[in-house]
Design an enzyme around this catalytic site. Structure first.
Site, mmCIF file in Angstrom:
data_model
loop_
_atom_site.group_PDB
_atom_site.id
_atom_site.type_symbol
_atom_site.label_atom_id
_atom_site.label_comp_id
_atom_site.label_asym_id
_atom_site.label_seq_id
_atom_site.Cartn_x
_atom_site.Cartn_y
_atom_site.Cartn_z
ATOM 1 C CB ALA A 1 -0.936 -0.015 1.204
ATOM 2 C CG ASN B 1 2.175 -9.115 6.842
ATOM 3 O OD1 ASN B 1 3.229 -9.581 7.276
ATOM 4 N ND2 ASN B 1 1.031 -9.279 7.462
ATOM 5 N N GLY C 1 0.937 -15.122 -0.537
ATOM 6 C CA GLY C 1 1.006 -16.444 -1.162
ATOM 7 C C GLY C 1 1.011 -16.421 -2.666
ATOM 8 N NE ARG D 1 -8.023 -17.281 2.236
ATOM 9 C CZ ARG D 1 -7.033 -16.485 1.848
ATOM 10 N NH1 ARG D 1 -6.773 -15.384 2.524
ATOM 11 N NH2 ARG D 1 -6.301 -16.788 0.790
ATOM 12 C CD GLU E 1 -3.753 -7.317 7.332
ATOM 13 O OE1 GLU E 1 -4.097 -8.102 8.239
ATOM 14 O OE2 GLU E 1 -2.765 -7.526 6.591
#
Length: 631
Positions: free
Chosen positions: A154, A181, A186, A463, A599
């Protein structure tokens, strides 16, 4: 530093001072007190146990060595090279993990910590943050148009837009390297991309999902407008006689909103869906490359996940290094090893940031136009997890995290102290498929079985649903089964060498199901029954567990099984923002000069983030924050 094998030990640090690496913090003022001697400590790494051999004197860490280990060469090397030096320099095991090899880093740090505790030191002394007891020179003072807290996806995306608008920028990050992060991602980045998705055939079950979405009662005018648009799109799709996988921003918005249980901010989701493909193209223009296949990440619920190649190292690197390279080439400044601690407010406006470098030197950066908080979530902050958790039995230290140790919610805390409103803090996502037993984020040709060999959940589910189901299984663990449709000649389609990981205690390989069941210690009959159920569902599309995302039947050897369990992965709540990424205060007003993205914000993902949606969020709203700060 090259590895040297001496008497079975990998010697990584022989002296307290390492040439060219700066001065060591002395024991004075650190709180360290040891029983002099050499001690061992062991902790779990990525490939298995890591044992540290640490020598100490009365008040200092003198040397660190490691016994032979099973960590993956090359990937784990940066951690073994860097961490012992930092531990000795700062005289603490509280240094940050190395991005890209978090599990190995945590094993190294845990092993050293265990050895230091065995030597008689207190936990507070051996885990304190670097620089907390170190004094340095006067305050560093700098000025830029925009100051960004956080040099991850970001922050870097914002910096690109600031530079393109002709502004100057300084990014601050407490880590010793950029990436945050985002670097650990992934691989999945979601966007409706019809041209790429035309190579995928649409199933009856997928069309049924769309029809069910259209039949849902709209929660508000925004949702109704998405449904109306989708209805027109599907009508045209059917009239054309097409059979490729349909997708569009309207469908992506509806799935994001509905699978977040209508908790998300519809205004933000509308922007998010419209800009998703533009964010993919933004990275492409900066140099990111993608594998041809569009897939479905775990928890994505639709095949719209874009996977980068490993040209830049890890796949996550493609989500942040293209921006970082561009920022560096244009003269953007990055202050690493620098911890932002407070926002400077003047007359109700945010005008800068104060903090301390890891060497103990204070800094104050003045922002002429604005400050952007892009410091990530709080997945690695156990205290914050427990404070806000309302939906899981516990999120204490017994629940591990996929996050890097820097994900401690610093930006959220700073913003709240400046009057920012926080939203959705109780929504904390666990991911069931992470760790040394997992080798691909995609689910088309994988099935999940518990320790009895039984399927227990629709593998293409949300999830939170997958994690809840996994936690209810024996031992709260399960196996992911894969065959040659996922792993070809030992490699996945995303470039992971699975054969290298076989034997790490988490991944098993066999040419026959009988051998695989034996290695997994599950009843063969149960395993065979699960496979029959799965394959019948592939053929007839009527899965008793409700799965609809399939590709091929399971049964082509070699077979692989990886064991895993849920871990804290993403925190959906955070700082409230509007569509321009401006921070909103507790009275619903804009805080002038303050922006946030990624986030560290809340409101986009609602109660549940779809797998692959986070990177799109990070890039999209990072760019918006950058542009808004320059207006």
């Amino acid at each position: 530093m090259k590895k040297q094998f001496v008497s079975g030990l990998i010697i990584l640090a022989l002296a307290a001072a390492v040439a060219g690496f700066g001065c060591k913090t002395t024991g004075k003022g650190t709180g360290l007190s040891f029983n002099p001697g050499t001690y061992e400590g062991t902790a779990q790494g990525f490939g298995g146990p890591i044992t540290a051999v640490v020598t100490v004197n009365a008040d200092s860490i003198v040397s660190i060595e490691f016994k032979d280990h099973s960590e993956t060469p090359v990937i784990s090397d940066p951690a073994f090279e860097k961490l012992p030096k930092e531990i000795i320099q700062y005289q603490t095991a509280g240094v940050d993990a190395v991005s890209g090899c978090t599990n190995s880093s945590n094993g190294i740090l845990g092993a050293v910590k265990a050895a230091l505790l065995a030597a008689g030191a207190s936990e507070a002394a051996v885990t304190r943050a670097p620089g907390t007891q170190v004094s340095a020179g006067g305050t560093i003072k700098k000025t830029a148009d925009v100051v960004i807290i956080g040099a991850g996806g970001a922050g870097m995306s914002a910096a690109v837009e600031i530079i393109n608008a002709g502004g100057s920028v300084i990014l601050i990050d407490k880590r010793p390297a950029v990436g945050g992060n985002t670097l650990l991602a992934g691989s999945a980045m979601n966007a409706a991309d019809p041209e790429r998705q035309k190579s995928i055939t649409m199933s009856r079950e997928e069309m049924a999902r769309i029809e069910a979405i259209l039949a849902e009662k709209p929660q508000n005018d925004m949702m109704k407008s998405w449904q109306d648009t989708l209805a027109r799109e599907i009508q045209a799709y059917k009239a054309s006689g097409a059979n490729y996988l349909f997708d569009s921003p309207s469908l992506h918005k509806l799935q994001t909103y509905m699978d977040g249980d209508y908790v998300g901010n519809a205004e933000l989701i509308n922007i998010y869906g419209d800009k998703a493909l533009d964010s993919v193209n933004f990275l492409t223009d900066l140099g990111a490359k993608w594998i041809p296949q569009i897939q479905a990440a775990v928890g994505a619920t639709w095949k719209r996940s874009h996977t980068p190649t490993t040209d830049l190292g890890t796949r996550g690197a493609s989500f942040v290094l293209p921006q970082a390279n561009y920022v560096a080439s244009k003269g953007g400044e990055v202050m690493l090893d620098s911890r932002a601690e407070s926002l400077v407010m003047s007359g109700g406006r945010c005008t800068g940031v104060k903090g301390t470098t890891n060497s103990g030197q204070a800094f104050e950066i003045t922002a002429r136009k604005g400050v952007i908080i892009a410091a990530g979530g709080f997945g690695a902050n156990i205290e914050m997890r427990q404070k806000y958790n309302k939906h899981w039995p516990t999120l204490d230290e017994s629940v591990q995290t996929t996050n890097g140790p820097q994900a401690t919610g610093d930006g959220i805390v700073m913003a709240e102290k400046a009057g920012a409103n926080l939203v959705g803090m109780e929504w904390i996502q666990l991911i069931p498929t992470y760790g040394p037993g997992v080798f691909t984020p995609y689910i088309e040709n994988q099935m999940y079985v518990n320790l009895n060999g039984d399927r227990f959940v629709a593998e293409d589910g949300r999830r939170d649903v997958l994690s809840k189901a996994a936690l209810e299984q024996p031992g709260a663990k399960f196996y992911i089964l894969s065959d040659a449709n996922t792993v070809v000649n030992g490699m996945t389609s995303t470039g992971t060498n699975v054969d290298e990981r076989v034997g790490n205690g988490y991944i098993y390989k066999a040419a026959a199901l009988e051998d695989l069941a034996r290695q997994m210690n599950v009843p063969l009959a149960n395993l065979q029954a699960s496979i029959r159920q799965f394959n019948q569902s592939v053929r007839n599309g009527n899965d008793p567990l409700g799965r609809s995302v399939f590709d091929k039947e399971f049964g082509t050897p070699p077979f692989y099984a990886g064991i895993t369990s849920p871990m804290v992965h993403h925190t959906m709540g955070g700082i409230e923002i509007n569509g321009k990424a401006q921070v909103i205060d507790t009275k619903g007003k804009i805080i002038p000069g303050l922006y946030a993205a990624g986030e560290t914000t809340g409101g986009i993902h609602g109660s549940n983030r779809l797998g692959g949606n986070a990177i799109t969020d990070v890039v999209t709203f990072g760019r918006i924050a950058g542009r808004s700060s320059m207006e």
